[in-house]
Structure formats: C-alpha cells, structure tokens
Write an enzyme that holds these catalytic residues in place. Structure first.
Site, PDB file in Angstrom:
ATOM      1  N   SER A  39       0.797  -1.228   0.000  1.00 33.66           N
ATOM      2  CA  SER A  39       0.000   0.000   0.000  1.00 33.66           C
ATOM      3  C   SER A  39       0.830   1.279   0.000  1.00 33.66           C
ATOM      4  O   SER A  39       0.303   2.346  -0.305  1.00 33.66           O
ATOM      5  CB  SER A  39      -0.967   0.019   1.187  1.00 33.66           C
ATOM      6  OG  SER A  39      -0.273   0.245   2.392  1.00 33.66           O
ATOM      7  N   LYS A  82       0.642   4.940   6.582  1.00 37.60           N
ATOM      8  CA  LYS A  82       0.077   5.740   5.484  1.00 37.60           C
ATOM      9  C   LYS A  82       0.718   7.118   5.515  1.00 37.60           C
ATOM     10  O   LYS A  82       1.501   7.456   6.387  1.00 37.60           O
ATOM     11  CB  LYS A  82      -1.447   5.891   5.629  1.00 37.60           C
ATOM     12  CG  LYS A  82      -2.211   4.599   5.703  1.00 37.60           C
ATOM     13  CD  LYS A  82      -2.196   3.825   4.423  1.00 37.60           C
ATOM     14  CE  LYS A  82      -2.948   2.506   4.613  1.00 37.60           C
ATOM     15  NZ  LYS A  82      -2.557   1.494   3.680  1.00 37.60           N
TER      16      LYS A  82
END
Length: 174
Positions: A39, A82
């Site tokens: 990701s 993230k």
C-alpha cells in the site's frame, strides 16, 4: 587487586547503563515496524523494516506529507502505515487521479501511478487527519474507513533500515 575490581565494577555499570538506555530508546522513542503490504509502494515496499519516532506526535502535530504509523481504527491491535494528506481545517478532494487540498492540486512525486476513484470534498475536523497510501489502488485508507483520529497516531516513520540496499531516511517527498 582492589584497583582491578573497581575498574570491573565501573565497566559493568557503564555497560548496564548503555543497555538500559538502549532499551528505553528502543521502546519509548524509536520502535521498529515491518511493512507488510504494497500500500505504500514505491517508497516503502513489503518487507522493508522501518524505525518510527514515537515521541513526534506527543510533541508536535502531524503535517501534510508525514508518513505515519497508527492503530487501525477498525481494530486497534493492528498497525497501518500511510501518508498524511490533509490536516485539521483543510478541505480534501480526489478527482481526475489528483489530490486537491483547499482546492489546489498537491505535488505527489511519491505516488504509484494508476487510476483511483474520486472522493470528497470533505473538510478535516479538529482532532483528525486524512491519510492515504502511496499506492492508491492497493491501499485501505481514509477513503474507506474515514478520517483518522490523531489519538491513534503511534509515531512518524523515520528510517528504512533493512534491507540494507534500501537504507534511507523517510521524507515527505519519498
């Protein structure tokens, strides 16, 4: 003979202090994490080992571009990595495969190219941040589970230390 014992006691004391300081540093300030998924590609790859500064968000607020480790809002036993895209008071929108903050497109040299669906616009309220993975097509992030409470932030990603050929400091542009 007495002098040797005294030196040995000092040496053992110093070694003990160094080990204790290292343990405190390791668990209070710097924490290792493993990147498990794609990701955050291309900047962080599966199998990368990173160090995270656990004091950073106890002392400062997160900024746009910070790579953060946090407790996953749907299961706080899990941790995610993230990038902060928008902070309190900013309006975020995704359209035409670009991110707009306060209606201006932001530069994202770290993003893996590809199509991703539109989102927003949404204003980030106090106490929250909007986070996205750099590999937008493979990331479970604020688009799916909502804005991240700042209380869930565990720290700021600081360094890739393994594998050695990927050793580098993590910046807002990588």
């Amino acid at each position: 003979m007495e002098n040797k014992r005294s030196k040995r006691k000092w040496l053992i004391g110093i070694v003990g202090i160094v080990i204790l300081a290292g343990a405190v540093l390791r668990w209070v300030v710097l924490q290792p994490y493993l990147i498990p998924s794609s990701s955050m590609e291309p900047g962080l790859a599966p199998g990368d080992h990173i160090l995270v500064n656990r004091l950073s968000y106890r002392l400062w607020s997160p900024n746009r571009g910070d790579v953060v480790v946090f407790a996953f809002p749907k299961d706080i036993k899990r941790t995610f990595v993230k990038r902060v895209i928008a902070v309190e008071g900013e309006k975020v929108e995704l359209k035409d495969n670009k991110v707009f903050v306060n209606e201006s497109p932001i530069q994202e040299p770290y993003v893996k190219k590809g199509d991703y669906p539109p989102y927003g616009p949404e204003v980030v309220p106090a106490g929250k941040v909007f986070v996205l993975g750099d590999n937008r097509r493979e990331s479970e992030d604020s688009r799916e589970w909502g804005l991240l409470p700042k209380d869930y932030l565990l720290g700021k990603a600081w360094l890739v230390y393994y594998p050695f050929q990927r050793f580098r400091f993590i910046s807002k542009t990588s």
